[in-house]
Enzyme design. Structure first.
Site: not given
Ligand code: ADP
Ligand SMILES: C[C@H](O)[C@H](O)[C@@H](O)C(=O)COP(=O)(O)O
Ligand code: MG
Length: 487
Positions: A235-237, A295, A303, A403
Site C-alpha cells: 500500500h503506497d501509504t 483519509n 489536481q 509531493g
Molecule cells: N513543486 C510543487 N509545487 C506545488 N505542488 C507540488 C509540487 N510538486 C508536487 N506538488 C503536488 O504534489 C502532488 C503529487 O504528489 P505525489 O505524492 O507525487 O502524488 P501521487 O503519489 O498521488 O501521484 C501534485 O498533485 C501537486 O499538487
Molecule cells: C484509498 C486509499 O486511501 C488511497 O489508496 C490512499 O492511501 C492513497 O493511494 C494515497 O496515495 P496517493 O499517492 O495516490 O496519494
Molecule cells: Mg503517492
C-alpha cells in the site's frame, strides 16, 4: 559494489520508477521513469488501465538496463482498496474498477443495515470509506465473482503478472476492511457477506517477503535487467510511512499526495469509541505496526482545478500565485464527499459550495489555489488536535512527505495553525519507504529505525516553525464552521 534497488510507486495521479543505491552511508535516489496514471470510463465504470501501467513498468526497467544496471531488486507499491479478478486461466476477467467509481455510493448503508458499523469497526478497526474493498465486492458482478479464481489487490496483481507468484500483502489487505485485528486473517463473516470464498484471496504475506524472479517470457519481449521482486509494504501509504523521517517525540505524519493521510504510527491498534466516532483507521503498517490515520481529500482537489483551468499552470506556479492571495477568504470542508469526483467539475463545485454557504467565491487561479491550500491546512490542523485527543497526548511535530511537501505555503500555514513544528520531505517518501523495505530484506539496512536515520542523513528536510499567532482564531472559526456544516 552496492546493490541496486528499484521502487515502482504508482499513486492515483502518477507512477514512477526510482532507483536507489547506498553510497557513503547515504541513499542516492535517481528517477528513471515517470508516467501518468488515471482512470477512464469503460463498460459503464471508471477503470484503471492496468495493462498500460505494467507496460510502463517494463519500459522503465528497459531504461534501467540501458543505463548499465544489469541486476536489481524491485518493489511495487500502489494505491489501496482496488483489485483485479483473475479467472482459472490466470487472466484478468476485466479491467479493475477505480475506487472513485460511483458504484459504491450507497453501499455502506446497504451492507451495514445487516452488519452494524460498530461490529465491523470492532473486528477490523478500519475507517468507513464508501470505496473500501468490502463495499466494492458487495456491489461486484456476481457472475464474474463466481468465475474468479483469485482476487488480487492491484500491486499483488502486478507482481503476479511479472513473476507468476500470487500473494496478498497485509498492509494493503488491511485496507479491504475485511482483515480481523484479533486473528490477523480475513474475517470469514465479512467474506461470506460479500460472496467471497476464503481461498479466492491468495495467502497473506508480510512486507519484506521475497516474491521471486521475473518470468522468462518477459525477457523475450523486453531487454530487461536480472530482477528479483520483493513484496514491500505494497500500500503506497504504508511505504510512505516507512519513508517518513519520524522527527519529534510525539510525531505524526502527513502523506501529502493525491490523498492526504494524516496519522501516527502505533504498535497496538486503537479502535475505541473516540477513534470510531472520528472515523480513524488502523491500517496495517510494515513490521507489525499500525497506521492510525484519517483519509483527507488531499491534492486531488488542486489536481482537478489545474486540469480545468483554461490556461496551463504547473503546480509550482499555482502555489506561487496562491502566495500572493490573502488566506482564509472562505471556509471549505475539503472532506465533503461532493469533492470526491464532482460530475460538474471541481472549480464549479468549489464555487457552488462557497455560493451556497454565502462566502466569497474564488475566481482567479491564485484565489482558487489559496482557497484549496488554506482549507487543507485548516483541516490538517483540526485533525492534529483530534488525533492528539484520541491518543491522549498532544502531537508535537508533523512530518509532511510526498509531493505536497513542496508547497511551503501549506507547510507554514499548517505549522502556524496547529502550533507544531513541521518537517517537510522527502517528496518521494513512498518510493524511499519502498526501497528501505527491500534493503532491510537484503540486510543492507538493519531495521526501520536505521532506515529512518538513513532518510534524515540522505535528504534535505525543511523545518517550519509556528509563526502567526492569530491563526489560532482562524482555526477556532473553522472548527465552528465544520460543526455548523454537520448540523
Ligand atoms: N513543486 C510543487 N509545487 C506545488 N505542488 C507540488 C509540487 N510538486 C508536487 N506538488 C503536488 O504534489 C502532488 C503529487 O504528489 P505525489 O505524492 O507525487 O502524488 P501521487 O503519489 O498521488 O501521484 C501534485 O498533485 C501537486 O499538487
Ligand atoms: C484509498 C486509499 O486511501 C488511497 O489508496 C490512499 O492511501 C492513497 O493511494 C494515497 O496515495 P496517493 O499517492 O495516490 O496519494
Ligand atoms: Mg503517492
Amino acid at each position: 559494489m552496492s546493490k541496486t534497488y528499484v521502487a515502482v510507486d504508482i499513486g492515483a495521479s502518477s507512477g514512477r520508477l526510482m532507483l536507489g543505491q547506498l553510497h557513503d552511508g547515504k541513499l542516492q535516489l535517481q528517477e528513471m521513469h515517470r508516467f501518468k496514471n488515471g482512470f477512464v470510463k469503460e463498460a459503464g465504470h471508471d477503470r484503471w488501465q492496468i495493462d498500460h501501467l505494467i507496460e510502463e513498468i517494463l519500459i522503465g526497467l528497459e531504461k534501467i538496463k540501458r543505463a548499465g544496471f544489469s541486476k536489481i531488486t524491485l518493489g511495487i507499491d500502489t494505491w489501496a482498496v482496488d483489485y483485479v479478478l483473475v479467472g482459472s486461466n490466470g487472466q484478468k476477467l476485466q479491467n479493475p474498477i477505480s475506487y472513485r467509481d460511483n458504484r459504491t455510493a450507497n453501499s455502506i448503508a446497504k451492507l451495514t443495515s445487516e452488519l452494524p458499523k460498530d461490529y465491523i469497526y470492532k473486528k477490523t478497526g478500519i475507517q468507513f470509506l464508501d470505496f473500501n474493498t468490502l463495499y466494492q465486492l458487495f456491489e461486484e458482478d456476481k457472475n464474474l465473482l463466481a468465475k474468479t479464481e483469485k482476487i488480487l489487490m492491484i500491486p499483488d496483481y502486478i507482481g503476479y503478472v511479472l513473476t507468476g507468484q500470487a500473494v496478498t500483502e497485509v498492509t494493503n489487505a488491511s485496507t479491504t476492511q475485511m482483515l480481523s485485528l484479533r486473528e490477523g486473517l480475513f474475517d470469514h463473516d465479512l467474506l461470506k457477506k460479500v460472496n467471497v470464498r476464503p481461498e479466492q484471496f491468495p495467502k497473506l504475506v508480510d512486507a519484506g517477503t521475497v516474491l521471486g524472479p521475473i518470468l522468462n517470457k518477459w525477457y523475450q519481449q523486453y531487454d530487461l535487467p536480472e530482477v528479483e521482486v520483493i513484496t514491500v509494504a505494497t500500500h503506497d501509504t504504508a511505504s510512505a510511512v516507512v519513508g517518513t523521517p519520524g522527527i519529534g517525540q510525539h510525531w505524526a505524519y502527513l502523506s501529502s499526495g493525491t490523498w492526504s493521510l494524516l496519522g501516527s504510527e502505533l504498535n497496538v491498534p486503537e479502535n475505541g469509541k473516540k477513534a470510531y466516532c472520528q472515523n480513524y483507521t488502523n491500517e496495517w503498517g510494515a513490521y507489525g505496526t499500525y497506521r492510525f490515520l484519517k483519509n483527507i481529500m488531499g491534492l486531488w482537489i488542486i489536481q482537478n482545478v489545474q486540469k480545468e483551468l483554461p490556461q496551463q499552470y504547473s503546480f509550482a506556479q499555482l502555489a506561487a500565485l496562491a502566495e500572493k492571495e490573502e488566506p482564509f477568504q472562505q471556509y471549505i470542508d475539503v472532506n465533503d464527499s461532493r469533492f470526491t469526483n464532482p460530475a460538474t467539475g471541481m472549480v464549479q463545485e468549489l464555487q457552488d459550495y462557497c455560493r451556497r454557504t454565502q462566502q466569497k467565491v474564488p475566481q482567479t487561479p491564485g484565489e482558487l489555489a489559496m482557497a484549496v491550500y488554506s482549507n487543507l491546512s485548516l483541516y490538517y490542523a483540526n485533525e492534529l488536535n483530534i488525533l492528539g485527543d484520541i491518543l491522549g497526548y498532544p502531537i508535537d511535530t508533523l512530518n509532511i512527505v510526498g509531493g505536497g511537501s513542496n508547497v511551503r505555503l501549506m507547510n507554514q500555514m499548517t505549522a502556524s495553525l496547529a502550533q507544531v513544528d513541521v518537517y517537510a520531505g522527502p517528496s518521494e517518501a513512498t518510493a524511499v519507504g519502498n526501497l528501505i523495505v527491500q534493503m532491510i530484506t537484503k540486510q543492507d539496512v538493519s531495521n526501520l529505525q536505521q532506515g529512518r536515520q538513513l532518510i534524515t542523513n540522505s535528504f534535505a528536510i525543511k523545518k517550519f516553525v509556528p509563526q502567526n499567532r492569530n491563526f489560532t482564531q482562524q482555526l477556532l472559526n473553522y472548527q465552528k464552521f465544520l460543526q455548523e456544516m454537520k448540523a
